[in-house]
Motif scaffolding. Structure first.
Motif, PDB file in Angstrom:
ATOM      1  N   ARG A 108       0.826  -1.201   0.000  1.00  0.00           N
ATOM      2  CA  ARG A 108       0.000   0.000   0.000  1.00  0.00           C
ATOM      3  C   ARG A 108       0.865   1.258   0.000  1.00  0.00           C
ATOM      4  O   ARG A 108       1.915   1.311   0.636  1.00  0.00           O
ATOM      5  CB  ARG A 108      -0.917   0.012   1.227  1.00  0.00           C
ATOM      6  CG  ARG A 108      -2.031  -0.991   1.172  1.00  0.00           C
ATOM      7  CD  ARG A 108      -2.700  -1.186   2.506  1.00  0.00           C
ATOM      8  NE  ARG A 108      -2.723   0.049   3.326  1.00  0.00           N
ATOM      9  CZ  ARG A 108      -3.124   0.077   4.585  1.00  0.00           C
ATOM     10  NH1 ARG A 108      -3.512  -1.044   5.185  1.00  0.00           N
ATOM     11  NH2 ARG A 108      -3.145   1.205   5.257  1.00  0.00           N
ATOM     12  N   ASP A 109       0.383   2.296  -0.695  1.00  0.00           N
ATOM     13  CA  ASP A 109       1.151   3.531  -0.816  1.00  0.00           C
ATOM     14  C   ASP A 109       1.471   4.155   0.537  1.00  0.00           C
ATOM     15  O   ASP A 109       2.580   4.662   0.751  1.00  0.00           O
ATOM     16  CB  ASP A 109       0.385   4.549  -1.676  1.00  0.00           C
ATOM     17  CG  ASP A 109       0.412   4.185  -3.156  1.00  0.00           C
ATOM     18  OD1 ASP A 109       1.250   3.342  -3.545  1.00  0.00           O
ATOM     19  OD2 ASP A 109      -0.403   4.738  -3.918  1.00  0.00           O
ATOM     20  N   ASP A 110       0.488   4.121   1.463  1.00  0.00           N
ATOM     21  CA  ASP A 110       0.724   4.768   2.756  1.00  0.00           C
ATOM     22  C   ASP A 110       1.808   4.039   3.552  1.00  0.00           C
ATOM     23  O   ASP A 110       2.589   4.669   4.269  1.00  0.00           O
ATOM     24  CB  ASP A 110      -0.570   4.874   3.562  1.00  0.00           C
ATOM     25  CG  ASP A 110      -1.213   3.527   3.835  1.00  0.00           C
ATOM     26  OD1 ASP A 110      -1.069   2.614   2.991  1.00  0.00           O
ATOM     27  OD2 ASP A 110      -1.870   3.376   4.884  1.00  0.00           O
ATOM     28  N   CYS A 118       4.294   2.290   2.143  1.00  0.00           N
ATOM     29  CA  CYS A 118       5.551   2.615   1.457  1.00  0.00           C
ATOM     30  C   CYS A 118       6.083   3.969   1.909  1.00  0.00           C
ATOM     31  O   CYS A 118       7.270   4.127   2.206  1.00  0.00           O
ATOM     32  CB  CYS A 118       5.336   2.630  -0.058  1.00  0.00           C
ATOM     33  SG  CYS A 118       5.108   1.008  -0.803  1.00  0.00           S
ATOM     34  N   SER A 119       5.183   4.966   1.970  1.00  0.00           N
ATOM     35  CA  SER A 119       5.602   6.318   2.336  1.00  0.00           C
ATOM     36  C   SER A 119       6.113   6.382   3.769  1.00  0.00           C
ATOM     37  O   SER A 119       7.124   7.029   4.053  1.00  0.00           O
ATOM     38  CB  SER A 119       4.430   7.295   2.160  1.00  0.00           C
ATOM     39  OG  SER A 119       4.010   7.334   0.816  1.00  0.00           O
ATOM     40  N   GLN A 120       5.408   5.706   4.677  1.00  0.00           N
ATOM     41  CA  GLN A 120       5.772   5.790   6.088  1.00  0.00           C
ATOM     42  C   GLN A 120       7.090   5.098   6.400  1.00  0.00           C
ATOM     43  O   GLN A 120       7.865   5.573   7.239  1.00  0.00           O
ATOM     44  CB  GLN A 120       4.658   5.208   6.951  1.00  0.00           C
ATOM     45  CG  GLN A 120       4.934   5.322   8.449  1.00  0.00           C
ATOM     46  CD  GLN A 120       3.743   4.942   9.299  1.00  0.00           C
ATOM     47  OE1 GLN A 120       2.643   4.694   8.782  1.00  0.00           O
ATOM     48  NE2 GLN A 120       3.931   4.877  10.600  1.00  0.00           N
ATOM     49  N   LYS A 175       7.752   1.529  -4.082  1.00  0.00           N
ATOM     50  CA  LYS A 175       6.396   1.296  -4.568  1.00  0.00           C
ATOM     51  C   LYS A 175       6.325   0.073  -5.476  1.00  0.00           C
ATOM     52  O   LYS A 175       5.236  -0.373  -5.843  1.00  0.00           O
ATOM     53  CB  LYS A 175       5.876   2.538  -5.292  1.00  0.00           C
ATOM     54  CG  LYS A 175       5.633   3.708  -4.344  1.00  0.00           C
ATOM     55  CD  LYS A 175       4.911   4.850  -5.032  1.00  0.00           C
ATOM     56  CE  LYS A 175       4.599   5.963  -4.027  1.00  0.00           C
ATOM     57  NZ  LYS A 175       3.859   7.083  -4.674  1.00  0.00           N
TER      58      LYS A 175
END
Length: 442
Positions: free
Chosen positions: A219-221, A223-225, A230
């Motif tokens: 999930r993108d969130d 990956c970002s955290q 991605k």
């Protein structure tokens, strides 16, 4: 928390694809991060800290999952190409697929639901794996009956590793054929049998894939955290015992792994599938072969009732493993045995106790090895491939005297597996899945 990084891997950081495996065992979680050659670049562990009711277990698992990802050195996280997770077999949750809310559970691997046994036994073939109160199907049927059936709505069944993987990829209803075995999935046919598919709760059952199959991108969130790529793919998992077997990297028929932990579990690669619920014997699919297994209640838990760890080390030094012990015990931590003898009323037999603690320990270790031999003999009698070589794993594998006793009693070569951690086996699944990325949803 324990975490370590392989200093030799620094030069490859950011350029070499890495594969993450996470093991959720009975008392804690571990991760292993490997490269394509199987070298470990980082590993660590976290204990569980459940609070309150059953839902506290789920919260502690979620916390451990993201703590472990956070424990991975930040410089390595962008290089993670794929992730797989193993969990304890038959640990079950019921989740609302519309809201993600936990509706029931977790029902732990060793929780029994005898109230559901009559209903399950009435539809399943005799001696089927699901005909045990601890099976996933018994847990599902018990919940279904208590919830009033039709009111289940958007409820879906998830195994422990399914749920943890879902936290990373966000797609409901995906499992693997190792975890799905105890809910009734037929790995030989590659489908749920008609006797199960026709039940009113069948819509709750997950779709099933091979262990290590890519599901979706992280999930993108997430990956970002956590600084993940991605392009990182989440793959289906497996059970903890299968992951521990995979870690040994042996897959030829006749090869086996004995796990000497709190209990004694054996798994044997066989050309023939063997299932017999009378002895808790069942077969997991292992690519084109079968992994036949059984688990005895004997093992390290008995030893810890009698000796400290320091005593076990000191006493073992004086044991002559080439000499057979005349003592005949059946070491159990409490009443009840399941394999190779199925007897819930069997009492532990640890007498007479000699004056010498060395002789006593020798007799116990030898008796456990005899139980192991009976286990492999039973699998052969039930039709499995005969054992030809055994790899040992678990805490007991650290005891060289015990290994030597095993080799003499079993009559086949016995050696310690180079890798014994289930997290390493899960990482191998992630590596396997990285080569199957075509068509993965992002």
């Amino acid at each position: 928390m324990l975490s370590r990084q392989n200093p030799e891997a620094d030069a490859a950081t950011g350029t070499t694809p890495l594969y993450l495996g996470i093991d959720f065992g009975t008392s804690g979680a571990r991760y292993a991060l490997i490269d394509r050659q199987g070298a470990i670049h980082s590993e660590g562990k976290r204990p569980y800290s459940p609070v309150g009711d059953a839902a506290g277990w789920a919260s502690s698992w979620r916390a451990a999952l993201f703590q472990l990802i956070d424990d991975i050195p930040p410089t390595l996280r962008p290089s993670i190409s794929s992730i797989s997770i193993d969990g304890t077999s038959a640990t079950t949750l019921v989740v609302d697929s519309e809201t993600g809310e936990l509706l029931a559970g977790p029902f732990l691997y060793n929780e029994s639901f005898p109230d559901a046994l009559p209903a399950v036994a009435s539809i399943a073939p005799a001696n089927h794996t699901v005909c045990s109160g601890t099976s996933t199907l018994c847990k599902l049927v018990s919940w279904w009956n208590a919830a009033g059936g039709g009111s289940a709505g958007a409820a879906v069944l998830m195994h422990q590793s399914d749920w943890l993987l879902w936290l990373l990829h966000g797609q409901y209803g995906v499992s693997d054929y190792n975890n799905a075995l105890k809910v009734g999935y037929d790995p030989e046919a590659g489908a749920y049998p008609s006797w199960l598919a026709s039940q009113p709760y069948a819509p709750m059952l997950p779709s099933v894939r091979a262990p290590g199959d890519p599901i979706a991108a992280v999930r993108d969130d997430v990956c970002s955290q956590y600084g993940l790529s991605k392009e990182c793919v989440v793959c289906t998992g497996t059970t903890d015992s299968i992951a521990a077997f995979l870690a040994a990297r042996t897959s030829e028929p006749g090869r086996a792994v004995t796990s000497l932990g709190s209990t004694l579990a054996i798994k044997l690669v066989s050309k023939v599938r063997v299932d017999d619920a009378r002895f808790g014997v069942y077969s997991h699919r292992l690519d084109d072969a079968w992994l036949v297994g059984g688990a005895s209640n004997t093992g390290g838990a008995v030893l810890r009732q009698l000796f400290t760890d320091d005593q076990l080390v000191a006493l073992s030094r004086s044991i002559d493993p080439a000499a057979a012990s005349p003592l005949d015990y059946y070491p159990l931590p409490r009443k009840g045995e399941r394999f190779p003898v199925s007897d819930p009323d069997m009492a532990p037999r640890l007498q007479p106790r000699p004056e010498s603690d060395v002789e006593y320990l020798h007799g116990i270790l030898e008796s456990i090895a005899r139980i192991e031999a009976k286990g492999y003999n039973l699998l052969r009698e039930l039709g499995a491939t005969a054992v030809e070589e055994v790899f040992t794993a678990g805490g007991g594998a650290q005891n060289d005297k015990w290994t030597a006793i095993q080799e003499r009693v079993l009559g086949v070569p016995v050696r310690k597996a180079e890798q014994t951690e289930a997290a390493y086996g899960a990482a191998l699944l992630a590596l396997k899945g990285a080569g199957r990325r075509v068509g993965v949803q992002s």
